[in-house]
Write a protein that holds these residues in place. Structure first.
Motif, short mmCIF file in Angstrom:
data_model
loop_
_atom_site.label_atom_id
_atom_site.label_comp_id
_atom_site.label_asym_id
_atom_site.label_seq_id
_atom_site.Cartn_x
_atom_site.Cartn_y
_atom_site.Cartn_z
N LEU A 58 28.13 -27.11 -3.73
CA LEU A 58 26.70 -26.93 -3.90
C LEU A 58 26.27 -25.74 -3.05
N ILE A 59 25.78 -24.69 -3.69
CA ILE A 59 25.38 -23.48 -2.97
C ILE A 59 23.97 -23.62 -2.42
N ASP A 60 23.06 -24.20 -3.22
CA ASP A 60 21.66 -24.24 -2.81
C ASP A 60 20.91 -25.27 -3.63
N VAL A 61 19.87 -25.83 -3.03
CA VAL A 61 18.87 -26.64 -3.74
C VAL A 61 17.51 -26.07 -3.37
N CYS A 62 16.69 -25.80 -4.35
CA CYS A 62 15.36 -25.24 -4.04
C CYS A 62 14.32 -25.82 -4.98
N GLY A 63 13.09 -25.79 -4.53
CA GLY A 63 11.97 -26.19 -5.35
C GLY A 63 11.29 -24.97 -5.95
N ASP A 127 9.84 -30.65 2.54
CA ASP A 127 8.92 -30.11 3.52
C ASP A 127 8.00 -29.06 2.91
N LEU A 128 8.56 -28.10 2.18
CA LEU A 128 7.81 -26.94 1.73
C LEU A 128 7.13 -27.14 0.39
N HIS A 151 2.03 -28.71 2.13
CA HIS A 151 3.36 -28.15 1.83
C HIS A 151 3.20 -26.65 1.62
N PRO A 152 3.69 -25.82 2.55
CA PRO A 152 3.33 -24.40 2.61
C PRO A 152 3.73 -23.56 1.41
N LEU A 153 4.75 -23.92 0.64
CA LEU A 153 5.15 -23.07 -0.48
C LEU A 153 4.51 -23.47 -1.81
N ARG A 154 3.62 -24.44 -1.78
CA ARG A 154 2.86 -24.73 -2.99
C ARG A 154 1.83 -23.61 -3.21
N LYS A 155 1.61 -23.26 -4.46
CA LYS A 155 0.73 -22.13 -4.77
C LYS A 155 -0.71 -22.37 -4.32
#
Length: 202
Positions: A58-63, A127-128, A151-155
């Protein structure tokens, strides 16, 4: 699509059947497949254990937050998605695996039991983006403070944040206060001392 991507997609269709909802490739010939969120943990287990696929890393998991993403035609894309980037070292294959989530409560099963490396990646997406990974052994914030709101990365998260945090030496603890940052209007003020802008004297 290259021969290698074609071969991988054919094997994925054979293994996943109707659980493979769609597929596409980007200009770099990276294959992306979409599955339902409910089927994601089982699909990941099969991608790891199938000897013809053998996605052992598994290289990465992102939202992803598609809130402001342009909608074309009749495409009604859900707001949130979780994306897993996988690598098969025995087969030298890469795969992008995406599942769309419900906007009100983005929930998906954890894959920590499949790839232990998912642990901190899932905590970061929680978290984000506020994506909840069901079955995660220790789902808590990893980058922001425990008392952080939102959640800081929500638009829709404000650029200035919701609160300020500082250490108070009198109280010997961290305190939260309303945001004191004032919005700046940055209008450039240009002054050019250049002969090209000088009018000749008559």
């Amino acid at each position: 699509m290259t021969y290698k991507a074609d071969t991988l997609l054919a094997r994925l269709r054979e293994t996943l059947g109707g659980r493979l909802l769609s597929s596409s490739t980007d200009p770099g010939h990276q294959l992306t497949v979409e599955v339902e969120a409910a089927a994601l943990p089982q699909v990941c287990l099969e991608l790891r254990d199938d000897p013809h696929l053998a996605f052992d890393q598994l290289i990465d998991v992102c939202g992803v937050d598609y809130a402001d993403y342009p909608v074309t035609g009749d495409l009604a894309r859900p707001r949130f998605a979780v994306v897993h980037h996988l690598l098969s070292t025995p087969k030298n294959h890469r795969l992008r695996l995406r599942a769309y989530l419900e906007p009100e409560f983005p929930l998906v099963g954890s894959v920590v039991d499949v790839w232990p490396a998912a642990n901190w990646f899932e905590r970061e997406a929680f978290d984000l983006f506020g994506i909840v990974f069901d079955g995660h052994p220790d789902l808590r914030r990893i980058l922001t403070d425990y008392g952080f709101v939102g959640h800081p990365l929500r638009k829709d998260f404000p650029l200035t944040g919701e609160v300020e945090m500082r250490y108070d030496p009198q109280q010997l603890r961290v305190v939260y206060e309303p945001v004191s940052i004032e919005n700046r209007i940055t209008v450039p003020r240009v002054r050019r001392d250049d002969f090209r802008y000088e009018h000749p004297v008559e």
